[in-house]
Design an enzyme around this catalytic site. Structure first.
Site, PDB file in Angstrom:
ATOM      1  N   CYS A 184       0.979  -1.104   0.033  1.00 62.75           N
ATOM      2  CA  CYS A 184       0.042  -0.163  -0.102  1.00 62.75           C
ATOM      3  C   CYS A 184       0.765   1.273   0.050  1.00 62.75           C
ATOM      4  O   CYS A 184       1.692   1.597   1.094  1.00 62.75           O
ATOM      5  CB  CYS A 184      -1.062  -0.142   1.256  1.00 62.75           C
ATOM      6  SG  CYS A 184      -1.664   1.734   1.878  1.00 62.75           S
ATOM      7  N   CYS A 230       0.130   3.842   2.738  1.00 60.92           N
ATOM      8  CA  CYS A 230       0.418   3.419   3.873  1.00 60.92           C
ATOM      9  C   CYS A 230       2.062   3.660   4.357  1.00 60.92           C
ATOM     10  O   CYS A 230       2.512   3.759   5.382  1.00 60.92           O
ATOM     11  CB  CYS A 230       0.318   1.946   4.099  1.00 60.92           C
ATOM     12  SG  CYS A 230      -1.445   1.241   4.045  1.00 60.92           S
TER      13      CYS A 230
END
Length: 129
Positions: A54, A57
């Site tokens: 991600c 993230c």
């Protein structure tokens, strides 16, 4: 220097890095330790639900680490890897990451979804600590 010396010093350096990681890094919450580390804690706990693949993230990862350092001893700051710990993620209905939950006394008191500036995290922490 012999091979044994190199292996010994390499081992010592690895231990040093692990200790350094434990001092300055966000906590790692898992399916196995979530109850005792988060739900049973009387401190506010900030949990970043993330995954290695991600991009957003990874973008907020340094912010989470800074928060762990800034609030050391006052607020628990940690991460849950959703790929490795699916049970906690399912329990909290995590469908988008990064998702950051703020839990105090076993209850979710706030939530942020998506990459955010550090100021947004600080505002939520200060409101609930």
């Amino acid at each position: 220097m012999s091979k044994q010396h190199i292996q010994f010093f390499g081992f010592k350096f690895a231990l040093f890095l692990q200790n350094l990681k434990n001092i300055f890094m966000a906590l790692e919450f898992t399916d196995a330790n979530f109850k005792t580390s988060v739900l049973d804690s009387d401190k506010l706990t900030v949990i970043d639900f993330w995954a290695e693949w991600c991009g957003p993230c990874r973008a907020i990862g340094p912010v989470i680490e800074e928060l762990a350092k800034d609030y050391d001893g006052k607020v628990n700051v940690g991460k849950v890897n959703v790929d490795v710990n699916p049970q906690v993620s399912m329990n909290y209905g995590i469908t988008s990451i990064p998702a950051i939950l703020f839990i105090k006394n076993g209850e979710v008191v706030d939530k942020l979804v998506g990459a955010q500036p550090k100021a947004n995290f600080v505002k939520k922490i200060e409101a609930h600590k």
